[in-house]
Design an enzyme around this catalytic site. Structure first.
Site, PDB file in Angstrom:
ATOM      1  N   ASP A  12      45.982  22.342  30.555  1.00  0.00           N
ATOM      2  CA  ASP A  12      45.728  21.809  31.904  1.00  0.00           C
ATOM      3  C   ASP A  12      46.943  20.993  32.328  1.00  0.00           C
ATOM      4  OD1 ASP A  12      44.374  21.141  34.295  1.00  0.00           O
ATOM      5  OD2 ASP A  12      43.557  19.319  33.415  1.00  0.00           O
ATOM      6  N   SER A  13      46.989  20.657  33.611  1.00  0.00           N
ATOM      7  CA  SER A  13      48.056  19.779  34.095  1.00  0.00           C
ATOM      8  C   SER A  13      47.866  18.355  33.579  1.00  0.00           C
ATOM      9  CB  SER A  13      48.044  19.757  35.625  1.00  0.00           C
ATOM     10  OG  SER A  13      46.777  19.314  36.064  1.00  0.00           O
ATOM     11  N   TYR A  44      49.341  19.512  39.650  1.00  0.00           N
ATOM     12  CA  TYR A  44      49.700  20.872  40.050  1.00  0.00           C
ATOM     13  C   TYR A  44      49.323  21.147  41.515  1.00  0.00           C
ATOM     14  CZ  TYR A  44      51.050  22.674  35.431  1.00  0.00           C
ATOM     15  OH  TYR A  44      51.697  22.934  34.243  1.00  0.00           O
ATOM     16  N   CYS A  76      42.449  25.025  34.026  1.00  0.00           N
ATOM     17  CA  CYS A  76      42.895  24.404  35.269  1.00  0.00           C
ATOM     18  C   CYS A  76      42.678  25.415  36.384  1.00  0.00           C
ATOM     19  CB  CYS A  76      44.381  24.045  35.136  1.00  0.00           C
ATOM     20  SG  CYS A  76      45.115  23.399  36.648  1.00  0.00           S
ATOM     21  N   GLU A 154      42.581  10.410  36.303  1.00  0.00           N
ATOM     22  CA  GLU A 154      43.549  10.117  35.226  1.00  0.00           C
ATOM     23  C   GLU A 154      43.609   8.596  34.990  1.00  0.00           C
ATOM     24  OE1 GLU A 154      45.828  12.101  33.338  1.00  0.00           O
ATOM     25  OE2 GLU A 154      44.895  13.952  34.058  1.00  0.00           O
ATOM     26  N   CYS A 186      37.509  21.812  40.000  1.00  0.00           N
ATOM     27  CA  CYS A 186      38.686  21.261  39.323  1.00  0.00           C
ATOM     28  C   CYS A 186      38.174  20.710  38.000  1.00  0.00           C
ATOM     29  CB  CYS A 186      39.289  20.141  40.163  1.00  0.00           C
ATOM     30  SG  CYS A 186      40.510  19.144  39.277  1.00  0.00           S
ATOM     31  N   HIS A 188      39.021  18.369  36.164  1.00  0.00           N
ATOM     32  CA  HIS A 188      38.917  16.908  36.018  1.00  0.00           C
ATOM     33  C   HIS A 188      37.535  16.390  36.470  1.00  0.00           C
ATOM     34  CE1 HIS A 188      43.300  16.940  35.638  1.00  0.00           C
ATOM     35  NE2 HIS A 188      43.284  15.641  35.388  1.00  0.00           N
TER      36      HIS A 188
HETATM   37  N1  DGL Z   1      42.442  20.091  36.344  1.00  0.00           N
HETATM   38  C1  DGL Z   1      43.225  20.745  37.379  1.00  0.00           C
HETATM   39  C2  DGL Z   1      42.344  21.756  38.094  1.00  0.00           C
HETATM   40  O1  DGL Z   1      41.378  22.214  37.517  1.00  0.00           O
HETATM   41  C3  DGL Z   1      43.914  19.705  38.188  1.00  0.00           C
HETATM   42  C4  DGL Z   1      44.965  20.248  39.098  1.00  0.00           C
HETATM   43  C5  DGL Z   1      46.094  19.334  39.488  1.00  0.00           C
HETATM   44  O2  DGL Z   1      46.854  18.925  38.612  1.00  0.00           O
HETATM   45  O3  DGL Z   1      46.242  19.124  40.699  1.00  0.00           O
HETATM   46  O4  DGL Z   1      42.580  22.179  39.198  1.00  0.00           O
END
Ligand code: DGL
Length: 263
Positions: A12-13, A44, A76, A154, A186, A188
């Site tokens: 993931d990012s 991302y 992600c 985060e 997402c 997160h």
């Molecule tokens: N967890 C990522 C997702 O599912 C986050 C994306 C991001 O870094 O903007 O989209």
């Protein structure tokens, strides 16, 4: 027991992939999980598509050179909606992608009004239009692409408070449309499902992709020769969390609670 435990690489990012890792740990307890967070490229949602593809493929393939991996989970939504074909072309190892759970949401919704909370990039992607057209053509989909929520999560994981009043304002379109089902698009966001449920108490169904991804991963491991019963019987250990950039130790408490150690 198979000669070694299955190895799953979760990418993931940021720390969002841990919401998927949590489901993997429950469904495939014997697996050893490596979670790789591209915190140097985070978020991302603000990056050009080419950048997301290049970083995802570059970091994952570099990791594959370090140790054996049986299944890759691209945990992600923002990366999966653009980078899946390139990643699959770069490796023979099976890749499971994560896309917004529009299909299960459409199966659940009673009033055919569904809310989608995701990153601004995910709500814009043609991939999403395809999912809606295929599975939820008779539903009204209310989309909110939140520019800051991943960053707030985060920080919250590092002990900072969640700015709930601002989050509540951003959720207003879902209240106005009286959606009965919410898709967390997402990875997160399932980390704060409790907060979101409190802010949207009238929503009946909360849907994310975690359990479905874990089921798919379990199936692919079986196809690769691992025994299902053994994978579900033996508790694994040694889950690791790697970061592409510098990281402070204020995240360790959060990782520890999920059974991960920072390396
Ligand atoms: N967890 C990522 C997702 O599912 C986050 C994306 C991001 O870094 O903007 O989209």
């Amino acid at each position: 027991m198979s000669p070694r435990a299955p190895e799953i690489l979760v990418f993931d990012s940021g720390i969002g992939g841990l919401s998927i890792a949590r489901c993997l740990h429950r469904q495939v307890p014997a697996a050893r999980l490596t979670h790789l967070a591209d915190n140097a490229g985070f978020p991302y949602g603000n990056q050009a598509e080419e950048t997301v593809i290049e970083r995802t493929v570059g970091l994952v393939t570099e990791q594959l050179r370090q140790r054996p991996v049986d299944v890759i989970v691209l945990a992600c939504n923002t990366a999966s909606t653009v980078a899946l074909p390139a990643l699959r072309a770069a490796t023979d190892i099976p890749v499971v992608g994560v896309v917004p759970a529009i299909k299960p949401a459409a199966a659940l919704s009673g009033n055919r009004r569904i809310g989608l909370l995701a990153t601004p990039a995910t709500v814009r992607r043609p991939y999403l239009e395809g999912l809606i057209g295929e599975f939820a053509g008779d539903c009204r989909i209310v989309r909110v692409g939140h520019p800051d929520l991943v960053t707030w999560i985060e920080e919250w994981a590092r002990g900072r408070p969640m700015p709930e009043p601002a989050l509540s304002v951003a959720l207003q379109p879902f209240r106005e449309a009286a959606v009965d089902t919410m898709v967390l698009g997402c990875t997160h966001y399932p980390l704060i499902t409790g907060v979101l449920q409190r802010l949207l108490p009238d929503v009946r169904f909360w849907v994310d992709s975690g359990e479905a991804i874990a089921r798919r991963t379990l199936h692919l491991l079986e196809v690769a020769g691992f025994d299902r019963e053994e994978m579900q019987r033996y508790p694994g250990s040694g889950h690791r969390c790697l970061f592409s950039g510098p990281v402070m130790d204020d995240i360790d408490h959060f990782l520890d609670a999920l059974g991960f150690v920072r390396e």
